[in-house]
Design a protein around this motif. Structure first.
Motif: not given
Length: 111
Positions: A67-74, A95-107
């Motif tokens: 979870a990090c500040a929402a940058g929105g840049r691909e 890469a198949t052993d890892v699932r990376i989930v990005l969550l935007p923080l809104q402030g």
């Protein structure tokens, strides 16, 4: 600041837990904007019968939530994913052993 939660099955990291956390911490820190606070990072290890992997037989399957500040840049998100994957390759993960989930923080919240 980034908030990182790593979830995996208990035992496969053995005595390398601190090294694994340091590797992910370093990878994320390197991608954060200059002057950003370092990430908070936690590791949750589940007993074998409490964690069903989407890749049967792969006890090292790992979910990394960032979870990090929402940058929105691909491009920034892709760079973050690449950095984390490169950091965990040394632990036998692909890469198949890892699932990376990005969550935007809104402030930022207080405290």
């Amino acid at each position: 600041m980034a908030d990182i939660l790593i979830e995996t099955r208990r035992g496969w990291l053995g005595t390398d837990r601190a090294t694994f956390l340091d590797s992910v911490h370093g990878a994320v820190s390197a991608v954060l904007p200059p002057g950003a606070a370092g990430p908070v990072i936690r590791l949750l290890e589940y007993d074998e019968d409490c964690f069903a992997s989407p890749a049967p037989g792969r006890s090292a399957f790992t979910r990394i939530e960032i979870a990090c500040a929402a940058g929105g840049r691909e491009a920034e998100e892709a760079e973050l994913r690449r950095a984390v994957l490169a950091a965990v390759e040394g632990f036998g993960l692909t890469a198949t052993d890892v699932r990376i989930v990005l969550l935007p923080l809104q402030g930022q919240s207080a405290g």
